[in-house]
Design a protein around this motif. Structure first.
Motif, PDB file in Angstrom:
ATOM      1  N   UNK A 117      47.014  57.354  43.027  1.00 26.89           N
ATOM      2  CA  UNK A 117      47.796  57.106  41.633  1.00 26.89           C
ATOM      3  C   UNK A 117      46.928  56.171  40.857  1.00 26.89           C
ATOM      4  N   UNK A 118      45.914  55.478  41.717  1.00 23.82           N
ATOM      5  CA  UNK A 118      45.163  54.276  40.845  1.00 23.82           C
ATOM      6  C   UNK A 118      43.837  54.374  41.166  1.00 23.82           C
ATOM      7  N   UNK A 119      42.827  54.321  40.099  1.00 22.13           N
ATOM      8  CA  UNK A 119      41.442  54.392  40.153  1.00 22.13           C
ATOM      9  C   UNK A 119      40.913  52.936  39.585  1.00 22.13           C
ATOM     10  N   UNK A 120      40.585  52.110  40.475  1.00 18.87           N
ATOM     11  CA  UNK A 120      40.404  50.655  40.118  1.00 18.87           C
ATOM     12  C   UNK A 120      38.771  50.537  39.930  1.00 18.87           C
ATOM     13  N   UNK A 121      38.385  49.561  38.908  1.00 22.00           N
ATOM     14  CA  UNK A 121      37.069  49.551  38.526  1.00 22.00           C
ATOM     15  C   UNK A 121      36.563  48.489  39.560  1.00 22.00           C
ATOM     16  N   UNK A 122      35.632  48.473  39.930  1.00 23.54           N
ATOM     17  CA  UNK A 122      34.847  47.788  40.713  1.00 23.54           C
ATOM     18  C   UNK A 122      33.601  46.984  40.113  1.00 23.54           C
ATOM     19  N   UNK A 123      33.461  45.859  39.716  1.00 25.38           N
ATOM     20  CA  UNK A 123      32.305  45.090  38.831  1.00 25.38           C
ATOM     21  C   UNK A 123      31.142  44.780  39.916  1.00 25.38           C
ATOM     22  N   UNK A 124      30.406  45.699  40.110  1.00 21.24           N
ATOM     23  CA  UNK A 124      29.269  45.720  41.193  1.00 21.24           C
ATOM     24  C   UNK A 124      28.561  44.453  40.914  1.00 21.24           C
ATOM     25  N   UNK A 125      28.118  44.310  39.628  1.00 17.37           N
ATOM     26  CA  UNK A 125      27.006  43.477  38.912  1.00 17.37           C
ATOM     27  C   UNK A 125      27.830  42.700  37.697  1.00 17.37           C
ATOM     28  N   UNK A 126      28.702  41.544  38.295  1.00 19.14           N
ATOM     29  CA  UNK A 126      29.319  40.725  37.407  1.00 19.14           C
ATOM     30  C   UNK A 126      28.408  39.953  36.368  1.00 19.14           C
ATOM     31  N   UNK A 127      28.977  39.869  35.196  1.00 15.59           N
ATOM     32  CA  UNK A 127      28.169  39.081  34.233  1.00 15.59           C
ATOM     33  C   UNK A 127      28.943  37.879  33.811  1.00 15.59           C
ATOM     34  N   UNK A 128      29.391  37.366  34.741  1.00 16.06           N
ATOM     35  CA  UNK A 128      30.234  35.807  34.385  1.00 16.06           C
ATOM     36  C   UNK A 128      29.135  34.800  35.075  1.00 16.06           C
ATOM     37  N   UNK A 129      29.975  33.573  34.892  1.00 17.39           N
ATOM     38  CA  UNK A 129      29.015  32.303  35.339  1.00 17.39           C
ATOM     39  C   UNK A 129      29.369  32.301  37.015  1.00 17.39           C
ATOM     40  N   UNK A 130      28.266  31.694  37.529  1.00 16.82           N
ATOM     41  CA  UNK A 130      28.120  31.268  38.837  1.00 16.82           C
ATOM     42  C   UNK A 130      29.447  31.109  39.567  1.00 16.82           C
ATOM     43  N   UNK A 131      29.999  30.284  38.966  1.00 10.75           N
ATOM     44  CA  UNK A 131      31.531  29.486  39.416  1.00 10.75           C
ATOM     45  C   UNK A 131      32.280  30.479  39.457  1.00 10.75           C
ATOM     46  N   UNK A 132      32.525  31.221  38.427  1.00 13.26           N
ATOM     47  CA  UNK A 132      33.575  32.476  38.338  1.00 13.26           C
ATOM     48  C   UNK A 132      33.135  33.384  39.372  1.00 13.26           C
ATOM     49  N   UNK A 133      31.860  33.837  39.575  1.00 13.82           N
ATOM     50  CA  UNK A 133      31.511  34.931  40.729  1.00 13.82           C
ATOM     51  C   UNK A 133      31.884  34.326  41.985  1.00 13.82           C
ATOM     52  N   UNK A 134      31.600  33.124  42.410  1.00 16.52           N
ATOM     53  CA  UNK A 134      32.018  32.552  43.692  1.00 16.52           C
ATOM     54  C   UNK A 134      33.454  32.408  43.645  1.00 16.52           C
ATOM     55  N   UNK A 135      34.211  32.055  42.755  1.00 16.91           N
ATOM     56  CA  UNK A 135      35.763  32.028  43.041  1.00 16.91           C
ATOM     57  C   UNK A 135      36.229  33.037  43.229  1.00 16.91           C
ATOM     58  N   UNK A 136      35.829  34.283  42.500  1.00 16.36           N
ATOM     59  CA  UNK A 136      36.192  35.535  42.543  1.00 16.36           C
ATOM     60  C   UNK A 136      36.036  36.145  43.942  1.00 16.36           C
ATOM     61  N   UNK A 137      34.841  35.902  44.476  1.00 13.03           N
ATOM     62  CA  UNK A 137      34.413  36.217  45.802  1.00 13.03           C
ATOM     63  C   UNK A 137      35.439  35.961  46.787  1.00 13.03           C
ATOM     64  N   UNK A 191      41.851  54.108  44.931  1.00 20.51           N
ATOM     65  CA  UNK A 191      40.060  54.238  45.025  1.00 20.51           C
ATOM     66  C   UNK A 191      39.440  53.277  44.149  1.00 20.51           C
ATOM     67  N   UNK A 192      38.327  52.692  44.659  1.00 26.63           N
ATOM     68  CA  UNK A 192      37.798  51.698  43.721  1.00 26.63           C
ATOM     69  C   UNK A 192      36.248  52.622  43.331  1.00 26.63           C
ATOM     70  N   UNK A 193      36.185  52.543  41.948  1.00 26.20           N
ATOM     71  CA  UNK A 193      35.110  53.002  41.335  1.00 26.20           C
ATOM     72  C   UNK A 193      34.063  52.146  40.728  1.00 26.20           C
ATOM     73  N   UNK A 194      32.689  52.109  41.207  1.00 25.49           N
ATOM     74  CA  UNK A 194      32.074  51.119  40.547  1.00 25.49           C
ATOM     75  C   UNK A 194      31.796  51.202  38.891  1.00 25.49           C
ATOM     76  N   UNK A 195      32.035  50.080  38.167  1.00 26.42           N
ATOM     77  CA  UNK A 195      31.924  50.380  36.716  1.00 26.42           C
ATOM     78  C   UNK A 195      30.822  49.087  36.161  1.00 26.42           C
ATOM     79  N   UNK A 196      30.691  49.351  34.923  1.00 28.79           N
ATOM     80  CA  UNK A 196      29.666  48.366  34.388  1.00 28.79           C
ATOM     81  C   UNK A 196      30.599  47.239  33.905  1.00 28.79           C
ATOM     82  N   UNK A 197      29.770  45.871  33.755  1.00 29.67           N
ATOM     83  CA  UNK A 197      30.482  44.590  33.444  1.00 29.67           C
ATOM     84  C   UNK A 197      29.430  44.051  32.586  1.00 29.67           C
TER      85      UNK A 197
END
Length: 239
Positions: A117-137, A191-197
């Motif tokens: 019932x849910x297909x969630x986007x998965x930002x494989x290549x995030x275009x955020x700042x380094x600090x945001x990417x690390x915090x999110x990880x 299900x997680x689906x790779x998407x653009x970011x």
């Protein structure tokens, strides 16, 4: 009635409104019946006026507004409640999600089992700042360990889900960050689906790493409690 409702919550995104709506229309018009539901969360700029001006140009566009500022989760829920489609696609209003990925999520749904019932986007290549990417990880790792939702990127704004299943979920502030775990709690699969970011082209982020972390700790404990206390059973009508 539209088959799909695209729900977009916004707060102070006046310069991102028209480009994103144009992309949604380009991705979906001619493919299926759809509507676009923008929810203005009491913007302080002229986001609402820009939206009202676009209604004459985009017949699929609907605009609703909050009377008081209530946050992203409430804006998403307001949009879903107002939506007429049986399936909902959500996008962040900052333009970082790519509307061209909506057909990809729809294709995944059409080829998937009914219990998803849910297909969630998965930002494989995030275009955020380094600090945001690390915090999110770090946040995703902690969340995955606590909730066991098997979702690599629960914070991605682009999602496709069943409207009725969503409205059956427990509602609380910041719930939009935990939709996979909440859907699984209700007995559905995700299900997680790779998407653009994409990088933000204009405007500023409404969050920082500190306030995300502070509210995230309390939210995680609350969602973990909800999962532990969940109880489901099948029912049948006796005729």
């Amino acid at each position: 009635m539209p088959q799909l409702s695209v729900v977009v919550p916004v707060f102070n995104e006046r310069d991102n409104v028209k480009p994103l709506i144009d992309e949604i229309v380009a991705a979906l018009r001619g493919r299926q019946d759809f509507e676009i539901v923008y929810v203005d969360d009491c913007s302080k700029d002229d986001t609402l006026a820009v939206l009202q001006g676009l209604k004459a140009q985009v017949p699929e566009l609907r605009v609703i507004k909050h009377i008081s500022q209530s946050g992203q989760s409430t804006a998403v829920r307001s949009g879903v409640k107002a939506a007429r489609g049986t399936w909902i696609a959500t996008l962040d209003g900052d333009g970082q999600n790519d509307p061209a990925d909506i057909p990809k999520l729809i294709a995944a749904r059409d080829g998937g089992p009914a219990e998803v019932k849910l297909y969630a986007g998965w930002r494989v290549h995030r275009q955020d700042t380094g600090s945001k990417r690390w915090a999110s990880r770090i946040a995703n790792a902690i969340r995955s360990r606590m909730l066991r939702d098997s979702t690599p990127d629960t914070g991605c704004g682009i999602k496709l889900f069943d409207r009725e299943a969503f409205l059956d979920l427990p509602y609380f502030n910041h719930m939009h960050r935990y939709l996979p775990a909440l859907m699984q709690r209700s007995g559905w699969k995700t299900v997680s689906v790779p998407v653009n970011h994409r990088a933000r082209s204009t405007g500023v982020s409404k969050y920082n790493n500190l306030n995300r972390a502070l509210v995230g700790i309390a939210d995680l404990r609350g969602v973990a409690w909800l999962i532990r206390r969940a109880k489901r059973t099948a029912v049948e009508e006796i005729g």
